[in-house]
Design a protein around this motif. Sequence first.
Motif, PDB file in Angstrom:
ATOM      1  N   GLY A   1      48.984  25.748  44.961  1.00 20.02           N
ATOM      2  CA  GLY A   1      48.461  27.104  45.098  1.00 20.02           C
ATOM      3  C   GLY A   1      46.961  27.177  45.287  1.00 20.02           C
ATOM      4  O   GLY A   1      46.289  28.033  44.698  1.00 20.02           O
TER       5      GLY A   1
ATOM      6  N   PHE B   1      44.876  30.366  45.838  1.00 23.57           N
ATOM      7  CA  PHE B   1      44.695  31.296  44.723  1.00 23.57           C
ATOM      8  C   PHE B   1      43.731  30.733  43.673  1.00 23.57           C
ATOM      9  O   PHE B   1      43.658  31.243  42.566  1.00 23.57           O
ATOM     10  CB  PHE B   1      46.031  31.629  44.057  1.00 23.57           C
ATOM     11  CG  PHE B   1      46.685  32.863  44.614  1.00 23.57           C
ATOM     12  CD1 PHE B   1      46.167  34.115  44.370  1.00 23.57           C
ATOM     13  CD2 PHE B   1      47.820  32.758  45.392  1.00 23.57           C
ATOM     14  CE1 PHE B   1      46.765  35.252  44.882  1.00 23.57           C
ATOM     15  CE2 PHE B   1      48.431  33.883  45.910  1.00 23.57           C
ATOM     16  CZ  PHE B   1      47.894  35.138  45.657  1.00 23.57           C
TER      17      PHE B   1
ATOM     18  N   TYR C   1      42.078  31.106  39.941  1.00 17.50           N
ATOM     19  CA  TYR C   1      43.113  31.594  39.034  1.00 17.50           C
ATOM     20  C   TYR C   1      44.243  30.574  38.943  1.00 17.50           C
ATOM     21  O   TYR C   1      44.757  30.267  37.865  1.00 17.50           O
ATOM     22  CB  TYR C   1      43.616  32.942  39.544  1.00 17.50           C
ATOM     23  CG  TYR C   1      44.615  33.640  38.663  1.00 17.50           C
ATOM     24  CD1 TYR C   1      44.499  33.627  37.275  1.00 17.50           C
ATOM     25  CD2 TYR C   1      45.678  34.361  39.223  1.00 17.50           C
ATOM     26  CE1 TYR C   1      45.418  34.282  36.470  1.00 17.50           C
ATOM     27  CE2 TYR C   1      46.587  35.024  38.430  1.00 17.50           C
ATOM     28  CZ  TYR C   1      46.463  34.976  37.055  1.00 17.50           C
ATOM     29  OH  TYR C   1      47.374  35.630  36.272  1.00 17.50           O
ATOM     30  N   SER C   2      44.653  30.036  40.082  1.00 16.33           N
ATOM     31  CA  SER C   2      45.653  28.990  40.133  1.00 16.33           C
ATOM     32  C   SER C   2      44.957  27.639  39.989  1.00 16.33           C
ATOM     33  O   SER C   2      44.053  27.331  40.754  1.00 16.33           O
ATOM     34  CB  SER C   2      46.407  29.066  41.474  1.00 16.33           C
ATOM     35  OG  SER C   2      47.288  27.988  41.626  1.00 16.33           O
TER      36      SER C   2
ATOM     37  N   LYS D   1      50.075  28.689  40.889  1.00 18.13           N
ATOM     38  CA  LYS D   1      50.431  30.109  40.969  1.00 18.13           C
ATOM     39  C   LYS D   1      51.891  30.402  40.671  1.00 18.13           C
ATOM     40  O   LYS D   1      52.206  31.470  40.140  1.00 18.13           O
ATOM     41  CB  LYS D   1      50.057  30.675  42.342  1.00 18.13           C
ATOM     42  CG  LYS D   1      50.884  30.142  43.502  1.00 18.13           C
ATOM     43  CD  LYS D   1      50.557  30.896  44.788  1.00 18.13           C
ATOM     44  CE  LYS D   1      51.377  30.369  45.945  1.00 18.13           C
ATOM     45  NZ  LYS D   1      51.178  31.129  47.186  1.00 18.13           N
TER      46      LYS D   1
ATOM     47  N   ILE E   1      51.444  36.549  38.543  1.00 23.62           N
ATOM     48  CA  ILE E   1      50.508  37.036  39.555  1.00 23.62           C
ATOM     49  C   ILE E   1      50.584  38.558  39.718  1.00 23.62           C
ATOM     50  O   ILE E   1      49.574  39.230  39.934  1.00 23.62           O
ATOM     51  CB  ILE E   1      50.817  36.372  40.918  1.00 23.62           C
ATOM     52  CG1 ILE E   1      50.502  34.872  40.865  1.00 23.62           C
ATOM     53  CG2 ILE E   1      50.075  37.049  42.055  1.00 23.62           C
ATOM     54  CD1 ILE E   1      49.080  34.497  41.102  1.00 23.62           C
TER      55      ILE E   1
ATOM     56  N   ASP F   1      57.357  31.083  45.327  1.00 21.73           N
ATOM     57  CA  ASP F   1      56.224  32.004  45.255  1.00 21.73           C
ATOM     58  C   ASP F   1      56.305  33.177  46.223  1.00 21.73           C
ATOM     59  O   ASP F   1      55.288  33.695  46.667  1.00 21.73           O
ATOM     60  CB  ASP F   1      54.920  31.236  45.486  1.00 21.73           C
ATOM     61  CG  ASP F   1      54.935  30.441  46.786  1.00 21.73           C
ATOM     62  OD1 ASP F   1      55.955  30.470  47.502  1.00 21.73           O
ATOM     63  OD2 ASP F   1      53.917  29.782  47.084  1.00 21.73           O
TER      64      ASP F   1
ATOM     65  N   TRP G   1      44.813  35.496  48.205  1.00 19.39           N
ATOM     66  CA  TRP G   1      44.264  36.700  47.585  1.00 19.39           C
ATOM     67  C   TRP G   1      44.382  37.890  48.534  1.00 19.39           C
ATOM     68  O   TRP G   1      44.619  39.026  48.111  1.00 19.39           O
ATOM     69  CB  TRP G   1      42.803  36.466  47.225  1.00 19.39           C
ATOM     70  CG  TRP G   1      42.569  35.549  46.080  1.00 19.39           C
ATOM     71  CD1 TRP G   1      42.126  34.256  46.121  1.00 19.39           C
ATOM     72  CD2 TRP G   1      42.764  35.842  44.681  1.00 19.39           C
ATOM     73  NE1 TRP G   1      42.039  33.734  44.852  1.00 19.39           N
ATOM     74  CE2 TRP G   1      42.410  34.681  43.953  1.00 19.39           C
ATOM     75  CE3 TRP G   1      43.187  36.979  43.989  1.00 19.39           C
ATOM     76  CZ2 TRP G   1      42.476  34.623  42.566  1.00 19.39           C
ATOM     77  CZ3 TRP G   1      43.261  36.922  42.598  1.00 19.39           C
ATOM     78  CH2 TRP G   1      42.906  35.767  41.913  1.00 19.39           C
TER      79      TRP G   1
END
Length: 357
Positions: free
Chosen positions: A15, A18, A21-22, A28, A33, A116, A276
């Motif tokens: 991921g 991302f 954050y990931s 992710k 999410i 995902d 994103w």
Amino acid sequence: MQVKPYIVIMAGGIGSRFWPYSRNDRPKQFLDILGTGRTLLQMTYDRFQEISSPDKFYVVTNQQYFDLVKEQLPEISDNQILTEPLRRNTATCIAYAVYKINAIDPKATLVVAPADHLITQENKFHAAIDQACHAAQTEGRLITMGIQPNRPETGYGYIQYLEEEGQEIFKVKTFTEKPNLKLAKTFLESGDFVWNSGMFIWKVSSIISAYEKYMPDVSEVFNEGIEFLGKENEHEFITKAYSLLKNISIDNGIMEHSDQVYVIPATFGWSDLGSWNSLHELKKKDKKNNVVEGNAILYDTENSYVKVSSDKLVVVQGLDNYLVNESDNVILICKLDAEKKFREFVANAKKKGKDFV
């Protein structure tokens, strides 16, 4: 659907688009999410529970994520979590699951899906999968789900099909990787292109025949190890097998070469949640098209995504089409649509220290 299909969930990605954050230790697919209280992996499992049973689920993931899968999907057994020692892309990932299931049930029908994706119209989705499972019963057919495009998207692959009046399943003509904007507009206008969803449906015998024909190196390796699948020394065999196989996608390895590939164009509220930017499209926005998550004040800012911690105040002024993200020990500020830069971001962050990725 007369016989419940086996569900293969691919959950081994990192991921990177991302990031931050990931992260490598929790990518992710293991994150909530969308703020639903369920991670993307759990949402995928929930979605397929309607058409199969827990004993028919298999999750293919990197070996470092075994505990995360076990924690998030306690309904499945250890034997249903297939751990990869190396990342070898989807052709090898899928082959592992295919040959494992074939050893148990050679008459099985498989549905293969990434962990995902977001699907908002689940009734339509279940109907499309049911249709695909029926279509896949014709020996040799390899079915993929295509998404009816509603914009000239450059972030997705495309599938062109041969139109035939009165049909709901069409023979695939071409696969195209992510096109430039001009080409994407041409695809949209032509009416015979769909987005490549990365979801596949086939009988286990059909896909094994395809591996034997188009990727004989893969079929040879797994055929030699059939006796180890489901046994104590399975992991030892898989470690050796992965060291022998190349990194290639199922599209490049099989789907682009076979003349037995069919697509079902569908519309069921699909997004691949690949970046994103794609998440920005789905989230609730303010009057200036901003997504704001956290304690922030925005001035003269539009079309942006601000996701920061709630224990400090972030003030943003003068941005258009930007991402501002604070995750643990990293603050990222970049163009919202700069997806192609993320591999570079992550590679350079890694040079600063492994704790940043």
